[in-house]
Design a protein around this motif. Structure first.
Motif, PDB file in Angstrom:
ATOM      1  N   LEU A  46       0.792  -1.178   0.094  1.00  0.00           N
ATOM      2  CA  LEU A  46      -0.101  -0.014  -0.036  1.00  0.00           C
ATOM      3  C   LEU A  46       1.063   1.354   0.107  1.00  0.00           C
ATOM      4  O   LEU A  46       0.532   2.328  -0.667  1.00  0.00           O
ATOM      5  CB  LEU A  46      -1.123   0.200   1.276  1.00  0.00           C
ATOM      6  N   GLN A  47       2.009   1.282   0.841  1.00  0.00           N
ATOM      7  CA  GLN A  47       2.819   2.364   0.878  1.00  0.00           C
ATOM      8  C   GLN A  47       3.386   2.660  -0.574  1.00  0.00           C
ATOM      9  O   GLN A  47       3.259   3.707  -0.973  1.00  0.00           O
ATOM     10  CB  GLN A  47       4.016   2.218   1.644  1.00  0.00           C
ATOM     11  N   ASN A  48       3.895   1.629  -1.331  1.00  0.00           N
ATOM     12  CA  ASN A  48       4.476   1.748  -2.784  1.00  0.00           C
ATOM     13  C   ASN A  48       3.151   2.341  -3.587  1.00  0.00           C
ATOM     14  O   ASN A  48       3.367   3.225  -4.420  1.00  0.00           O
ATOM     15  CB  ASN A  48       5.038   0.291  -3.313  1.00  0.00           C
ATOM     16  N   TRP A  49       1.881   1.744  -3.390  1.00  0.00           N
ATOM     17  CA  TRP A  49       1.074   2.024  -4.147  1.00  0.00           C
ATOM     18  C   TRP A  49       0.659   3.529  -4.196  1.00  0.00           C
ATOM     19  O   TRP A  49       0.230   4.152  -5.112  1.00  0.00           O
ATOM     20  CB  TRP A  49      -0.402   1.248  -4.056  1.00  0.00           C
ATOM     21  N   LEU A  50       0.688   3.988  -2.711  1.00  0.00           N
ATOM     22  CA  LEU A  50       0.088   5.393  -2.914  1.00  0.00           C
ATOM     23  C   LEU A  50       1.185   6.552  -3.136  1.00  0.00           C
ATOM     24  O   LEU A  50       0.888   7.546  -3.760  1.00  0.00           O
ATOM     25  CB  LEU A  50       0.215   5.676  -1.003  1.00  0.00           C
ATOM     26  N   LYS A  51       2.704   5.924  -3.680  1.00  0.00           N
ATOM     27  CA  LYS A  51       3.523   7.071  -4.088  1.00  0.00           C
ATOM     28  C   LYS A  51       2.943   7.431  -5.430  1.00  0.00           C
ATOM     29  O   LYS A  51       3.109   8.411  -5.973  1.00  0.00           O
ATOM     30  CB  LYS A  51       4.926   6.257  -4.198  1.00  0.00           C
ATOM     31  N   ASN A  52       2.256   6.538  -6.185  1.00  0.00           N
ATOM     32  CA  ASN A  52       1.905   6.999  -7.387  1.00  0.00           C
ATOM     33  C   ASN A  52       0.362   7.142  -7.617  1.00  0.00           C
ATOM     34  O   ASN A  52       0.016   7.740  -8.553  1.00  0.00           O
ATOM     35  CB  ASN A  52       2.025   5.502  -8.219  1.00  0.00           C
ATOM     36  N   ILE A  54      -1.778   8.590  -4.685  1.00  0.00           N
ATOM     37  CA  ILE A  54      -2.425   9.249  -3.687  1.00  0.00           C
ATOM     38  C   ILE A  54      -3.104  10.632  -4.131  1.00  0.00           C
ATOM     39  O   ILE A  54      -4.268  11.032  -3.503  1.00  0.00           O
ATOM     40  CB  ILE A  54      -1.153   9.748  -2.786  1.00  0.00           C
ATOM     41  N   GLU A  55      -2.715  11.231  -5.184  1.00  0.00           N
ATOM     42  CA  GLU A  55      -3.443  12.305  -5.733  1.00  0.00           C
ATOM     43  C   GLU A  55      -4.721  12.104  -6.160  1.00  0.00           C
ATOM     44  O   GLU A  55      -5.666  12.984  -6.539  1.00  0.00           O
ATOM     45  CB  GLU A  55      -2.722  13.030  -7.012  1.00  0.00           C
ATOM     46  N   SER A  56      -5.064  10.749  -6.879  1.00  0.00           N
ATOM     47  CA  SER A  56      -6.136  10.382  -7.303  1.00  0.00           C
ATOM     48  C   SER A  56      -7.176   9.904  -6.259  1.00  0.00           C
ATOM     49  O   SER A  56      -8.333   9.459  -6.762  1.00  0.00           O
ATOM     50  CB  SER A  56      -6.067   9.316  -8.587  1.00  0.00           C
ATOM     51  N   CYS A  57      -6.698   9.760  -5.325  1.00  0.00           N
ATOM     52  CA  CYS A  57      -7.660   9.050  -4.307  1.00  0.00           C
ATOM     53  C   CYS A  57      -8.635  10.056  -3.890  1.00  0.00           C
ATOM     54  O   CYS A  57      -8.287  11.477  -3.330  1.00  0.00           O
ATOM     55  CB  CYS A  57      -6.749   8.597  -3.068  1.00  0.00           C
ATOM     56  N   PRO A  58      -9.845   9.775  -3.821  1.00  0.00           N
ATOM     57  CA  PRO A  58     -11.062  10.866  -3.340  1.00  0.00           C
ATOM     58  C   PRO A  58     -10.864  11.015  -1.862  1.00  0.00           C
ATOM     59  O   PRO A  58     -10.409  10.148  -1.053  1.00  0.00           O
ATOM     60  CB  PRO A  58     -12.390  10.057  -3.720  1.00  0.00           C
ATOM     61  N   LYS A  59     -11.178  12.315  -1.293  1.00  0.00           N
ATOM     62  CA  LYS A  59     -11.097  12.666   0.092  1.00  0.00           C
ATOM     63  C   LYS A  59     -12.331  12.041   0.680  1.00  0.00           C
ATOM     64  O   LYS A  59     -13.474  11.882  -0.013  1.00  0.00           O
ATOM     65  CB  LYS A  59     -11.160  14.069   0.053  1.00  0.00           C
TER      66      LYS A  59
END
Length: 285
Positions: A46-52, A54-59
């Motif tokens: 998950l940490q690695n996935w978030l690097k690429n 995070i900007e597209s994850c809805p708030k």
């Protein structure tokens, strides 16, 4: 990293709470926080996935309900009388070995959900506790290896019905397992978030009056000792929770004892693990 789950009861989605307090939906990661997640290096993935991504994850809005921050684990293993001062207030000797009991996983709810006083209960009590989340299967592990099996930590209120627990025949599990008796969260903090789990302040208040205020440095049995001990008797699976006991200040310890009544507000927290809040309500058919 702080793992959360949010949404309506029974339909929670996985998310992450960022350092600034912002919460994001990571449903696109396509895996919930369950046994398989923890068993397959899910935190690192998950940490690695978030690097690429995070900007597209809805708030996630601040008003969204928080659920328990992991899917129902295979078991909750609790340790009784694990704070020296709590053993003293209970009038019991400090244990020579960890006292183990189970809490039914059906008791798990979100951190701010209501606590339901069970049918026929007159002695529902509170217990702020540090929960240890297992990240790697543990069977016959040594004390020296034990911390390698920890995924993170979570706030837990180990609600207890003292008459069911102590005055009825059998084991403590009956007084520990009513529905809503295991509010977890608001989040799981991964191990890198907590510098020293053996030096965390924890507290609990009832209707604004602080009743519990202690530190995990008062443990009788520390976390590696507890994991190693439990793993001699059962296999701890990824996602399992060890609830490490409560400090002094529970209702049972007052003279006369104090127990929850409908409308009471319980608030609690642990340093680095956030706060939770439950309103007590009576059981209804």
């Amino acid at each position: 990293m702080k793992l959360i789950r949010f949404g309506k009861l029974g339909a929670e989605k996985p998310g992450v709470q960022l350092n600034d307090g912002t919460r994001v939906d990571i449903s696109a990661f396509n895996q919930d926080f369950d046994e398989k997640f923890f068993a397959t290096d899910g935190i690192e993935r998950l940490q690695n996935w978030l690097k690429n991504n995070i900007e597209s994850c809805p708030k996630v809005t601040a008003t969204e309900r928080l659920g328990a921050p992991l899917c129902r684990p295979s078991k909750i293993v609790c340790i009784g009388l694990n704070y020296a001062k709590h053993a003293e207030e209970a009038g019991m000797e400090i244990p020579k070995e960890p006292i183990l009991f189970f809490k039914a996983t059906s008791a798990i709810v979100g951190p701010n959900d209501d606590v339901v006083i069970p049918k026929g209960s007159k002695k529902t009590d509170w217990e702020v506790e540090l929960g240890v989340v297992i990240g790697k299967k543990a069977s016959y592990v040594s004390k020296e290896e034990a911390m390698n099996h920890v995924a993170g930590y979570v706030l837990h209120n180990d609600y207890s019905e003292r008459a069911f627990q102590i005055e009825r025949a059998g084991q403590w599990v009956k007084g520990k397992s009513a529905d809503t008796f295991a509010p977890l969260g608001p989040f799981i903090a991964t191990t890198d978030e907590i510098a020293d789990p053996h030096n965390l302040n924890l507290w609990l208040s009832l209707n604004g009056e602080q009743l519990q205020n202690s530190n995990t440095s008062d443990f009788v049995f520390d976390i590696p000792t507890s994991i190693a001990y439990i793993s001699q008797f059962m296999t701890l699976l990824p996602g399992d929770i060890i609830s490490t006991g409560t400090p002094f200040g529970v209702g049972l310890g007052f003279d006369p004892p104090r127990y929850l009544k409908p409308g009471d507000v319980v608030e609690l927290g642990i340093e680095g693990l956030g706060k939770s809040r439950q309103v007590a309500r009576a059981y209804q058919e």
